[in-house]
Design a protein around this motif. Structure first.
Motif, PDB file in Angstrom:
ATOM      1  N   GLY A  35      14.853 -22.932 -34.030  1.00  0.00           N
ATOM      2  CA  GLY A  35      15.855 -23.982 -34.195  1.00  0.00           C
ATOM      3  C   GLY A  35      16.800 -24.059 -33.011  1.00  0.00           C
ATOM      4  N   THR A  38      15.015 -25.835 -30.324  1.00  0.00           N
ATOM      5  CA  THR A  38      14.988 -27.281 -30.585  1.00  0.00           C
ATOM      6  C   THR A  38      16.315 -27.923 -30.210  1.00  0.00           C
ATOM      7  OG1 THR A  38      13.432 -26.970 -32.422  1.00  0.00           O
ATOM      8  CG2 THR A  38      14.643 -29.054 -32.345  1.00  0.00           C
ATOM      9  N   THR A  61       9.870 -32.970 -30.325  1.00  0.00           N
ATOM     10  CA  THR A  61       8.897 -33.151 -31.405  1.00  0.00           C
ATOM     11  C   THR A  61       7.990 -31.933 -31.524  1.00  0.00           C
ATOM     12  OG1 THR A  61       8.902 -35.562 -31.138  1.00  0.00           O
ATOM     13  CG2 THR A  61       6.998 -34.577 -32.246  1.00  0.00           C
ATOM     14  N   ILE A  64       9.997 -29.193 -33.131  1.00  0.00           N
ATOM     15  CA  ILE A  64      10.233 -29.462 -34.550  1.00  0.00           C
ATOM     16  C   ILE A  64       8.966 -29.201 -35.366  1.00  0.00           C
ATOM     17  CG2 ILE A  64      10.659 -31.330 -36.208  1.00  0.00           C
ATOM     18  CD1 ILE A  64      12.671 -32.476 -34.164  1.00  0.00           C
ATOM     19  N   GLN A  67       8.719 -25.618 -36.060  1.00  0.00           N
ATOM     20  CA  GLN A  67       9.605 -25.224 -37.154  1.00  0.00           C
ATOM     21  C   GLN A  67       9.042 -25.651 -38.505  1.00  0.00           C
ATOM     22  OE1 GLN A  67      13.550 -26.659 -35.173  1.00  0.00           O
ATOM     23  NE2 GLN A  67      14.098 -25.068 -36.629  1.00  0.00           N
ATOM     24  N   LYS A  68       8.379 -26.776 -38.519  1.00  0.00           N
ATOM     25  CA  LYS A  68       7.766 -27.255 -39.759  1.00  0.00           C
ATOM     26  C   LYS A  68       6.775 -26.235 -40.298  1.00  0.00           C
ATOM     27  CE  LYS A  68       4.741 -30.943 -41.475  1.00  0.00           C
ATOM     28  NZ  LYS A  68       4.035 -32.204 -41.152  1.00  0.00           N
ATOM     29  N   LEU A  97      17.654 -27.773 -39.135  1.00  0.00           N
ATOM     30  CA  LEU A  97      16.375 -28.411 -38.830  1.00  0.00           C
ATOM     31  C   LEU A  97      16.415 -29.892 -39.187  1.00  0.00           C
ATOM     32  CD1 LEU A  97      13.415 -28.577 -38.075  1.00  0.00           C
ATOM     33  CD2 LEU A  97      12.837 -27.581 -40.304  1.00  0.00           C
ATOM     34  N   SER A 100      18.325 -31.816 -36.656  1.00  0.00           N
ATOM     35  CA  SER A 100      17.539 -32.034 -35.437  1.00  0.00           C
ATOM     36  C   SER A 100      16.516 -33.147 -35.645  1.00  0.00           C
ATOM     37  CB  SER A 100      16.829 -30.743 -35.028  1.00  0.00           C
ATOM     38  OG  SER A 100      17.746 -29.740 -34.654  1.00  0.00           O
ATOM     39  N   ILE A 101      15.902 -33.163 -36.828  1.00  0.00           N
ATOM     40  CA  ILE A 101      14.930 -34.211 -37.150  1.00  0.00           C
ATOM     41  C   ILE A 101      15.609 -35.580 -37.131  1.00  0.00           C
ATOM     42  CG2 ILE A 101      13.499 -35.158 -39.007  1.00  0.00           C
ATOM     43  CD1 ILE A 101      12.877 -32.248 -39.815  1.00  0.00           C
ATOM     44  N   CYS A 104      16.567 -36.564 -33.477  1.00  0.00           N
ATOM     45  CA  CYS A 104      15.363 -36.927 -32.730  1.00  0.00           C
ATOM     46  C   CYS A 104      14.860 -38.299 -33.160  1.00  0.00           C
ATOM     47  CB  CYS A 104      14.288 -35.861 -32.930  1.00  0.00           C
ATOM     48  SG  CYS A 104      12.767 -36.120 -31.971  1.00  0.00           S
TER      49      CYS A 104
END
Length: 234
Positions: A35, A38, A61, A64, A67-68, A97, A100-101, A104
């Motif tokens: 994280g 990111t 991306t 991320i 992290q997913k 997270l 950040s998503i 983005c």
């Protein structure tokens, strides 16, 4: 007078809970480390011109998505145990997270994961679908993204956008601050519709008005200098 086996059983339960927490902590620490990576990538947006932002979003991306994968591992372990007993272990990193998503996506990334009606940010359902986790479960005790976590993440994203508005001006981008201003005003209006009971969420949401004022001041200064492109306010 007291059977000592009672305490032995209690110690066994304590050991079992410690084992579960240690396993969750290991996954969350990995999630946190990725994280930070990111967030470091997304922070480059503050010093990258808009026409060059694609490289930042592509790198973000990839980070991320990594992290997913950790969220999937976390879900596999957490689903075996009571949700609210261990939720505090991962809640903060999950919020980071999601923030950040959201950032983005707002900057133009993750287009394929946005819903048909999501123009500038991902809804809680969009985020849940992207992470492949349930949202706001009520009838099942399993890992999920809560509404509170989503809203806290959205607040963090607004705070980051207010900072981006200032830095965009230093890059000579006078249109983005207006876009940010319009967006966070809509978010602020949305939060005003909510009857928030959570103390932390209520206090954090009160801070959105300061982000709005900060960006409004930027836009006001630009308008005084006739630097805002015509039609950008729309």
């Amino acid at each position: 007078m007291i059977d000592q086996r009672i305490f032995e059983d209690l110690q066994t339960k304590i050991d079992e809970e410690t084992t579960v927490r240690d396993e969750l902590h290991d996954i969350v620490q990995t999630l946190a480390r990725k994280g930070r990576s990111t967030q470091a990538i997304l922070s480059r947006a503050h010093s990258t011109p808009t026409d060059q932002i694609k490289s930042v979003l592509d790198d973000a991306t990839v980070a991320i998505i990594a992290q997913k994968q950790d969220v999937a591992r976390l879900k596999a372990v957490a689903d075996k145990h009571p949700f609210y007993k261990y939720n505090n272990v991962w809640s903060r990193e999950l919020q980071n997270l999601v923030s950040s998503i959201e950032l983005c996506a707002w900057l133009g990334g993750l287009q394929e994961y946005k819903g048909p009606d999501s123009t500038s940010f991902m809804t809680v359902e969009d985020v849940g679908k992207f992470l492949e986790v349930p949202v706001n479960l009520k009838e099942q005790d399993a890992f999920h993204l809560t509404i509170e976590e989503y809203l806290l993440a959205l607040i963090s994203m607004v705070e980051e956008l207010s900072r981006l508005a200032v830095n965009s001006v230093t890059l000579g981008d006078y249109e983005r601050p207006t876009q940010i201003c319009n967006f966070i005003k809509e978010v602020f209006a949305g939060f005003q519709l909510l009857n928030l009971k959570n103390d932390i969420l209520r206090k954090r949401s009160d801070g959105i008005k300061y982000s709005v004022k900060k960006v409004e001041d930027v836009v006001y200064d630009l308008s005084l200098r006739n630097l805002i492109p015509k039609g950008s306010a729309a």
